[in-house]
Design an enzyme around this catalytic site. Structure first.
Site, PDB file in Angstrom:
ATOM      1  N   SER A 131      45.403  10.132  19.817  1.00 35.21           N
ATOM      2  CA  SER A 131      44.607   8.904  19.709  1.00 35.21           C
ATOM      3  C   SER A 131      45.465   7.676  19.412  1.00 35.21           C
ATOM      4  CB  SER A 131      43.599   9.069  18.568  1.00 35.21           C
ATOM      5  OG  SER A 131      43.033   7.833  18.237  1.00 35.21           O
ATOM      6  N   GLU A 133      44.671   5.686  17.351  1.00 39.31           N
ATOM      7  CA  GLU A 133      44.592   5.524  15.895  1.00 39.31           C
ATOM      8  C   GLU A 133      45.868   6.007  15.208  1.00 39.31           C
ATOM      9  OE1 GLU A 133      42.530   4.047  13.699  1.00 39.31           O
ATOM     10  OE2 GLU A 133      41.436   3.221  15.394  1.00 39.31           O
ATOM     11  N   TYR A 155      41.948   9.974   9.709  1.00 41.50           N
ATOM     12  CA  TYR A 155      41.884  10.460  11.090  1.00 41.50           C
ATOM     13  C   TYR A 155      43.194  10.156  11.832  1.00 41.50           C
ATOM     14  CZ  TYR A 155      40.538  10.382  16.057  1.00 41.50           C
ATOM     15  OH  TYR A 155      40.492  10.566  17.417  1.00 41.50           O
TER      16      TYR A 155
HETATM   17  P1  NDP Z   1      33.186  14.025  20.266  1.00 43.50           P
HETATM   18  O1  NDP Z   1      33.053  13.658  18.833  1.00 43.50           O
HETATM   19  O2  NDP Z   1      32.146  13.608  21.251  1.00 43.50           O
HETATM   20  O3  NDP Z   1      33.345  15.601  20.402  1.00 43.50           O
HETATM   21  C1  NDP Z   1      34.021  16.341  19.441  1.00 43.50           C
HETATM   22  C2  NDP Z   1      33.961  17.810  19.799  1.00 43.50           C
HETATM   23  O4  NDP Z   1      34.632  18.524  18.765  1.00 43.50           O
HETATM   24  C3  NDP Z   1      32.520  18.375  19.881  1.00 43.50           C
HETATM   25  O5  NDP Z   1      32.472  19.341  20.901  1.00 43.50           O
HETATM   26  C4  NDP Z   1      32.348  19.029  18.519  1.00 43.50           C
HETATM   27  O6  NDP Z   1      31.463  20.134  18.525  1.00 43.50           O
HETATM   28  C5  NDP Z   1      33.769  19.534  18.264  1.00 43.50           C
HETATM   29  N1  NDP Z   1      33.957  19.754  16.823  1.00 43.50           N
HETATM   30  C6  NDP Z   1      33.995  18.816  15.853  1.00 43.50           C
HETATM   31  N2  NDP Z   1      34.154  19.403  14.649  1.00 43.50           N
HETATM   32  C7  NDP Z   1      34.181  20.729  14.880  1.00 43.50           C
HETATM   33  C8  NDP Z   1      34.313  21.877  14.043  1.00 43.50           C
HETATM   34  N3  NDP Z   1      34.442  21.768  12.737  1.00 43.50           N
HETATM   35  N4  NDP Z   1      34.307  23.085  14.633  1.00 43.50           N
HETATM   36  C9  NDP Z   1      34.163  23.209  15.960  1.00 43.50           C
HETATM   37  N5  NDP Z   1      34.034  22.180  16.814  1.00 43.50           N
HETATM   38  C10 NDP Z   1      34.048  20.949  16.270  1.00 43.50           C
HETATM   39  O7  NDP Z   1      34.618  13.472  20.693  1.00 43.50           O
HETATM   40  P2  NDP Z   1      35.111  12.922  22.112  1.00 43.50           P
HETATM   41  O8  NDP Z   1      34.638  13.824  23.161  1.00 43.50           O
HETATM   42  O9  NDP Z   1      34.818  11.468  22.171  1.00 43.50           O
HETATM   43  O10 NDP Z   1      36.692  13.044  21.931  1.00 43.50           O
HETATM   44  C11 NDP Z   1      37.410  14.190  22.358  1.00 43.50           C
HETATM   45  C12 NDP Z   1      38.778  14.209  21.704  1.00 43.50           C
HETATM   46  O11 NDP Z   1      39.492  13.030  22.044  1.00 43.50           O
HETATM   47  C13 NDP Z   1      38.738  14.247  20.173  1.00 43.50           C
HETATM   48  O12 NDP Z   1      39.841  15.007  19.738  1.00 43.50           O
HETATM   49  C14 NDP Z   1      38.935  12.790  19.773  1.00 43.50           C
HETATM   50  O13 NDP Z   1      39.493  12.699  18.490  1.00 43.50           O
HETATM   51  C15 NDP Z   1      39.895  12.344  20.855  1.00 43.50           C
HETATM   52  N6  NDP Z   1      39.848  10.931  21.121  1.00 43.50           N
HETATM   53  C16 NDP Z   1      38.673  10.370  21.556  1.00 43.50           C
HETATM   54  C17 NDP Z   1      38.618   9.027  21.852  1.00 43.50           C
HETATM   55  C18 NDP Z   1      37.367   8.366  22.301  1.00 43.50           C
HETATM   56  O14 NDP Z   1      37.346   7.130  22.353  1.00 43.50           O
HETATM   57  N7  NDP Z   1      36.323   9.094  22.669  1.00 43.50           N
HETATM   58  C19 NDP Z   1      39.837   8.187  21.759  1.00 43.50           C
HETATM   59  C20 NDP Z   1      40.982   8.890  21.238  1.00 43.50           C
HETATM   60  C21 NDP Z   1      40.986  10.213  20.977  1.00 43.50           C
HETATM   61  P3  NDP Z   1      29.896  20.005  18.164  1.00 43.50           P
HETATM   62  O15 NDP Z   1      29.214  19.538  19.427  1.00 43.50           O
HETATM   63  O16 NDP Z   1      29.512  21.392  17.758  1.00 43.50           O
HETATM   64  O17 NDP Z   1      29.790  19.006  17.041  1.00 43.50           O
HETATM   65  P1  GDR Z   2      36.974   3.685  16.625  1.00 40.18           P
HETATM   66  O1  GDR Z   2      35.536   3.503  17.309  1.00 40.18           O
HETATM   67  O2  GDR Z   2      36.910   3.602  15.152  1.00 40.18           O
HETATM   68  O3  GDR Z   2      37.912   2.716  17.299  1.00 40.18           O
HETATM   69  O4  GDR Z   2      37.340   5.187  16.995  1.00 40.18           O
HETATM   70  P2  GDR Z   2      34.227   2.808  16.759  1.00 40.18           P
HETATM   71  O5  GDR Z   2      33.336   2.643  17.933  1.00 40.18           O
HETATM   72  O6  GDR Z   2      33.680   3.496  15.559  1.00 40.18           O
HETATM   73  O7  GDR Z   2      34.768   1.372  16.269  1.00 40.18           O
HETATM   74  C1  GDR Z   2      35.345   0.438  17.191  1.00 40.18           C
HETATM   75  C2  GDR Z   2      35.466  -0.932  16.526  1.00 40.18           C
HETATM   76  O8  GDR Z   2      34.154  -1.469  16.313  1.00 40.18           O
HETATM   77  C3  GDR Z   2      34.089  -1.987  14.997  1.00 40.18           C
HETATM   78  N1  GDR Z   2      32.689  -2.037  14.526  1.00 40.18           N
HETATM   79  C4  GDR Z   2      31.883  -0.970  14.303  1.00 40.18           C
HETATM   80  N2  GDR Z   2      32.106   0.352  14.473  1.00 40.18           N
HETATM   81  C5  GDR Z   2      31.077   1.195  14.187  1.00 40.18           C
HETATM   82  N3  GDR Z   2      31.251   2.523  14.372  1.00 40.18           N
HETATM   83  N4  GDR Z   2      29.864   0.754  13.709  1.00 40.18           N
HETATM   84  C6  GDR Z   2      29.610  -0.581  13.529  1.00 40.18           C
HETATM   85  O9  GDR Z   2      28.521  -0.986  13.120  1.00 40.18           O
HETATM   86  C7  GDR Z   2      30.664  -1.484  13.846  1.00 40.18           C
HETATM   87  N5  GDR Z   2      30.772  -2.832  13.817  1.00 40.18           N
HETATM   88  C8  GDR Z   2      31.987  -3.130  14.231  1.00 40.18           C
HETATM   89  C9  GDR Z   2      34.988  -1.044  14.175  1.00 40.18           C
HETATM   90  O10 GDR Z   2      35.364  -1.647  12.952  1.00 40.18           O
HETATM   91  C10 GDR Z   2      36.150  -0.880  15.154  1.00 40.18           C
HETATM   92  O11 GDR Z   2      37.005  -1.978  15.031  1.00 40.18           O
HETATM   93  C11 GDR Z   2      37.147   5.712  18.308  1.00 40.18           C
HETATM   94  C12 GDR Z   2      36.922   7.224  18.131  1.00 40.18           C
HETATM   95  O12 GDR Z   2      36.512   7.771  19.361  1.00 40.18           O
HETATM   96  C13 GDR Z   2      38.187   7.921  17.688  1.00 40.18           C
HETATM   97  O13 GDR Z   2      38.013   9.339  17.747  1.00 40.18           O
HETATM   98  C14 GDR Z   2      39.313   7.523  18.642  1.00 40.18           C
HETATM   99  O14 GDR Z   2      40.509   8.158  18.294  1.00 40.18           O
HETATM  100  C15 GDR Z   2      39.483   6.015  18.657  1.00 40.18           C
HETATM  101  O15 GDR Z   2      38.253   5.453  19.116  1.00 40.18           O
HETATM  102  C16 GDR Z   2      40.588   5.573  19.604  1.00 40.18           C
END
Ligand code: NDP
Ligand code: GDR
Length: 330
Positions: A131, A133, A155
């Site tokens: 990520s 992050e 995270y």
């Molecule tokens: P989601 O939160 O939508 O999905 C997370 C997945 O992980 C789900 O299938 C969830 O299962 C599973 N999971 C979480 N906790 C557990 C646990 N304790 N045991 C088993 N399974 C678990 O994430 P995304 O699909 O958005 O992201 C996929 C990957 O990419 C993640 O690693 C995320 O950190 C990373 N990532 C995502 C970004 C984004 O913007 N979407 C950006 C950067 C990185 P369940 O359905 O059972 O909860």
């Molecule tokens: P992020 O996504 O923290 O970047 O993580 P999120 O959508 O939570 O926040 C993005 C930006 O929006 C601002 N923000 C708010 N965010 C949330 N959730 N709720 C609010 O009400 C709100 N108002 C403003 C946040 O401060 C932030 O700046 C996502 C996840 O998918 C991670 O798993 C992944 O690694 C990173 O993106 C890249």
């Protein structure tokens, strides 16, 4: 013979798009889940109800991510050519309240899987969903694959650890392990507590008279937002290369939360200023530096180019929420 892939986190946003993409490419897909009989309401429910696919080309396996012996058994039984490790506690804000669980699931499970790779057949390919992050308060902007990590939340620390471990295993054991350093990517399948989906859902609910307002954190916060379908295609491309590597997956463009509000509310003929307020409880610690990715390597090496624009993606999310909530209202 069809290639075989194993996806951890298959029920999540990315896991479900990746499963669909791999099935389209002719793969046999295996997913690791934490509740074997509870795919209802998840993004793979449709696939699991399709008799042509479920238990014919898509198989689910139960394993608790904290139990190395269970993971080892599933990985050995499946014998995947490609492993996509996507499971994580993926909410940054929540990671402050669940720091230990976040590290246990997001960091240590990656290490467990990497260790098991040592006992799998040579040639198994492994993708780790890292990520932006991990860059946290970035020391340079835009970031590329050589920018040092500087995480600022639990995270981000967990992802930085897991990414570095993946590099260590790649370099020491010569495994085919790739990190995708993923910037924010969204879709109608995004969790409802992430800002894009929170806004698209609220705009739809307000238009339908199901909600009166929306309370969020900083509207000036900026991110590099892309579409999950583009990003999961990139994950696959990373594992099709003869050599492993790390890749930034990003659009290279910054937008603000205000931009999301503009597009989302405009899509439904509303003015966001009439409905949106800010509250401290959704604010994060001050963000110094911009999380902006430079995807030049993915462009050049993988020929990866995002197909979705930011505007089209937000509109898609709003329309999807509007249709779902309208149906529920009826
Ligand atoms: P989601 O939160 O939508 O999905 C997370 C997945 O992980 C789900 O299938 C969830 O299962 C599973 N999971 C979480 N906790 C557990 C646990 N304790 N045991 C088993 N399974 C678990 O994430 P995304 O699909 O958005 O992201 C996929 C990957 O990419 C993640 O690693 C995320 O950190 C990373 N990532 C995502 C970004 C984004 O913007 N979407 C950006 C950067 C990185 P369940 O359905 O059972 O909860
Ligand atoms: P992020 O996504 O923290 O970047 O993580 P999120 O959508 O939570 O926040 C993005 C930006 O929006 C601002 N923000 C708010 N965010 C949330 N959730 N709720 C609010 O009400 C709100 N108002 C403003 C946040 O401060 C932030 O700046 C996502 C996840 O998918 C991670 O798993 C992944 O690694 C990173 O993106 C890249």
């Amino acid at each position: 013979m069809a290639k075989r892939a194993l996806i951890t986190g298959i029920t999540g946003q990315d896991g479900s798009y990746l499963a669909e993409w791999l099935l389209k490419q002719g793969y046999e897909v295996h997913g690791l889940v934490r509740r074997i009989n509870a795919t209802g309401g998840t993004h793979i429910e449709g696939l699991c109800k399709d008799p042509e696919i479920f238990n014919r080309r898509l198989f689910l396996h139960f394993a608790e991510l904290r139990e190395a012996s269970a993971l080892r058994r599933v990985l050995a039984d499946v014998g995947a050519d490609e492993i996509y490790h996507l499971a994580a506690q993926s909410h940054v804000g929540l990671s402050f309240d669940m720091a230990e669980i976040t590290c246990e699931i997001t960091a240590m499970t990656t290490l467990r899987l990497l260790s098991i790779l040592r006992d799998l057949p040579v040639g198994t390919r492994f993708f780790h969903a890292s990520s932006s992050e991990a860059f946290g308060r970035p020391i340079a902007s835009p970031q590329d694959e050589t920018t040092p990590f500087n995480p600022v939340n639990p995270y981000g620390c967990a992802k930085a650890y897991a990414t570095n471990m993946a590099r260590v295993y790649r370099e020491n054991y010569h495994f085919h392990i790739s990190n995708g350093i993923l910037y924010n990517h969204e879709s109608p399948r995004r969790g409802e507590n992430f800002v894009t989906r929170k806004i698209s859902r609220a705009a739809a609910a307000i238009k339908l008279g199901l909600a009166k307002d929306l309370v969020i954190g900083s509207i000036d916060a900026q991110r590099d937002w892309g579409h999950a379908e583009d990003f999961t295609r990139g994950m696959w491309l990373a594992l099709q290369q003869s050599e492993p590597g790390d890749y930034i997956f990003a659009t290279g463009k910054l937008h603000s939360v205000r931009d999301i509000l503009e597009i989302a509310f405009n899509t439904l003929g509303l003015k966001w200023q009439d409905f949106v307020t800010q509250d401290e409880k959704f604010m994060r610690p001050p963000e110094l530096g911009q999380l902006l990715g430079n995807p030049a390597k993915a462009h050049q090496v993988l020929n990866w180019h995002p197909e979705w624009t930011f505007e089209r993606m937000i509109e898609q999310m709003v329309r999807s929420d509007f249709n779902t909530l309208s149906a529920q209202k009826r």
